[in-house]
Design an enzyme around this catalytic site. Structure first.
Site, PDB file in Angstrom:
ATOM      1  N   ARG A  86       0.837  -1.196   0.000  1.00 48.34           N
ATOM      2  CA  ARG A  86       0.000   0.000   0.000  1.00 48.34           C
ATOM      3  C   ARG A  86       0.875   1.250   0.000  1.00 48.34           C
ATOM      4  NH1 ARG A  86      -5.267  -0.990   1.799  1.00 48.34           N
ATOM      5  NH2 ARG A  86      -5.440   1.077   2.722  1.00 48.34           N
ATOM      6  N   ASP A 148      -0.433   4.646  10.829  1.00 51.98           N
ATOM      7  CA  ASP A 148      -1.730   4.225  11.339  1.00 51.98           C
ATOM      8  C   ASP A 148      -1.918   2.719  11.093  1.00 51.98           C
ATOM      9  OD1 ASP A 148      -4.530   3.626  11.601  1.00 51.98           O
ATOM     10  OD2 ASP A 148      -4.962   5.764  11.394  1.00 51.98           O
ATOM     11  N   GLY A 150      -4.471   0.973  10.910  1.00 54.78           N
ATOM     12  CA  GLY A 150      -5.595   0.690  10.035  1.00 54.78           C
ATOM     13  C   GLY A 150      -5.378   1.109   8.596  1.00 54.78           C
ATOM     14  N   GLU A 151      -4.307   1.843   8.319  1.00 55.50           N
ATOM     15  CA  GLU A 151      -4.083   2.333   6.961  1.00 55.50           C
ATOM     16  C   GLU A 151      -2.851   1.674   6.322  1.00 55.50           C
ATOM     17  OE1 GLU A 151      -5.024   6.474   6.177  1.00 55.50           O
ATOM     18  OE2 GLU A 151      -5.774   6.694   8.227  1.00 55.50           O
ATOM     19  N   MET A 152      -1.653   2.188   6.591  1.00 59.06           N
ATOM     20  CA  MET A 152      -0.466   1.594   5.980  1.00 59.06           C
ATOM     21  C   MET A 152       0.341   0.751   6.970  1.00 59.06           C
ATOM     22  SD  MET A 152       0.505   4.889   3.571  1.00 59.06           S
ATOM     23  CE  MET A 152       1.937   4.200   2.760  1.00 59.06           C
TER      24      MET A 152
END
Length: 352
Positions: A86, A148, A150-152
């Site tokens: 990502r 984060d 929940g993101e990367m």
């Protein structure tokens, strides 16, 4: 003879009628033109309408060619994530208005995130970033999603070591003028500098405010007049970038603390930072939860006075716009779309 006189009289009456109709049509056109001129004068005298100037550039983060090159590499590099899959571009795709065309972003584990991915377009004009304003600068914002979970999902200290192990990466930092090489601060600076290039400006709206009275169509001018008047859009969408940079609860019913997650104040529950409107034709779906698909539906949402969040701002009330007025307003909003610059994935260090 009587028939001849009757025909002459009939022709005379028809002529008078036609002249009357023509005179009426001409008067209507003159009246409409005069009314449009009055609207234009009123709009050009509104000090809350400001053409978009150059994007602010922090003195400590100049946009040199070398920094921009490094920022572009970092923006597109999936190795900035914990699974090496990502990148910033995953949720901010250039061809999709630097968003992802999803209602809410896809989390690291593949599930749906809690909010819509805000566009990168004109993000450098804001005084705070993220929907809840938790980042005070674009540099700070750039580092948020990386770390984060929940993101990367990439701890910054581990990222620094990962990039140092890639042949040629640290040289890019030195070339960009970062004497201390790869650091979290320098990563944030490079990405932020790159993102400051993603700007939509010089729209028909800006040219109109700069004095080109023909830059907007008559319908767009009527729409802008509604924007500043009956539709009350200008209450929040004002000044450069058409954002007051403040936080408002617009009535959307959702489990999202909004600004209250930052301040801890109940009065900020569900409040979000006013988004700018430049580039909006490229950034659907709309709202912080991505719940509205089209501009027409956005206008209808505000026209009915929003939804019924218990902390809804007193600024959100029914507008009672007619169908023609809604169409005029939508046409003006489309004039803000512009063409965002499209950046593509560059050659990444250590990758063929």
């Amino acid at each position: 003879m009587k028939n001849f006189l009757f025909c002459c009289l009939l022709l005379l009456l028809l002529s008078i009628g036609l002249v009357g109709c023509g005179s009426s049509d001409a008067s209507t056109k003159i009246s409409e033109a005069n009314n449009l001129d009055e609207i234009i004068e009123r709009l050009l005298g509104n000090n809350l309408l400001v053409p978009l100037g150059d994007i602010p550039i922090p003195a400590e983060n100049p946009m040199t060619a070398e920094v921009l090159e490094l920022g572009q590499i970092l923006y597109f590099d999936p190795r900035l994530s914990g699974n090496n899959e990502r990148s910033c571009m995953t949720c901010h795709i250039p061809e999709l208005g630097y968003g992802d065309a999803r209602a809410t972003f896809e989390k690291f584990d593949g599930s749906d995130g809690p909010r819509n991915s805000p566009t990168v377009i004109n993000s450098g004009y804001y005084t705070s970033n993220f929907w809840d304003g938790r980042a005070a600068s674009l540099e700070e914002q750039a580092l948020g999603p990386i770390q984060d979970p929940g993101e990367m999902n990439q701890p910054l200290d581990e990222l620094i070591e990962k990039l140092k192990e890639i042949d040629g990466y640290e040289d890019l930092f030195f070339t960009a003028g970062f004497e201390d090489g790869i650091t979290a601060e320098n990563i944030g600076k490079a990405i932020a500098a790159f993102e400051r290039q993603v700007v939509v400006k010089d729209t028909p709206y800006d040219r109109f405010l700069e004095g080109d009275r023909n830059a907007l169509t008559a319908q767009e001018i009527r729409g802008l007049d509604l924007f500043t008047g009956k539709a009350s859009c200008i209450t929040c969408h004002q000044g450069e970038n058409l954002s007051d940079n403040l936080f408002h609860n617009i009535g959307i019913e959702r489990d999202n603390k909004g600004r209250a997650a930052v301040t801890g104040n109940d009065s900020d529950l569900g409040a979000i930072r006013t988004p700018g409107l430049y580039g909006l034709t490229h950034t659907a779906p709309y709202m912080s939860d991505g719940s509205i698909a089209t501009l027409e539906e956005v206008i209808e949402y505000y026209n009915r006075g929003g939804d019924n969040h218990p902390n809804k701002s007193g600024l959100i009330n029914p507008l009672n716009l007619t169908s023609d007025e809604k169409a005029d307003l939508a046409e003006f909003l489309r004039s803000l779309g512009g063409q965002p610059p499209i950046f593509t994935k560059p050659q990444l260090p250590g990758m063929k």
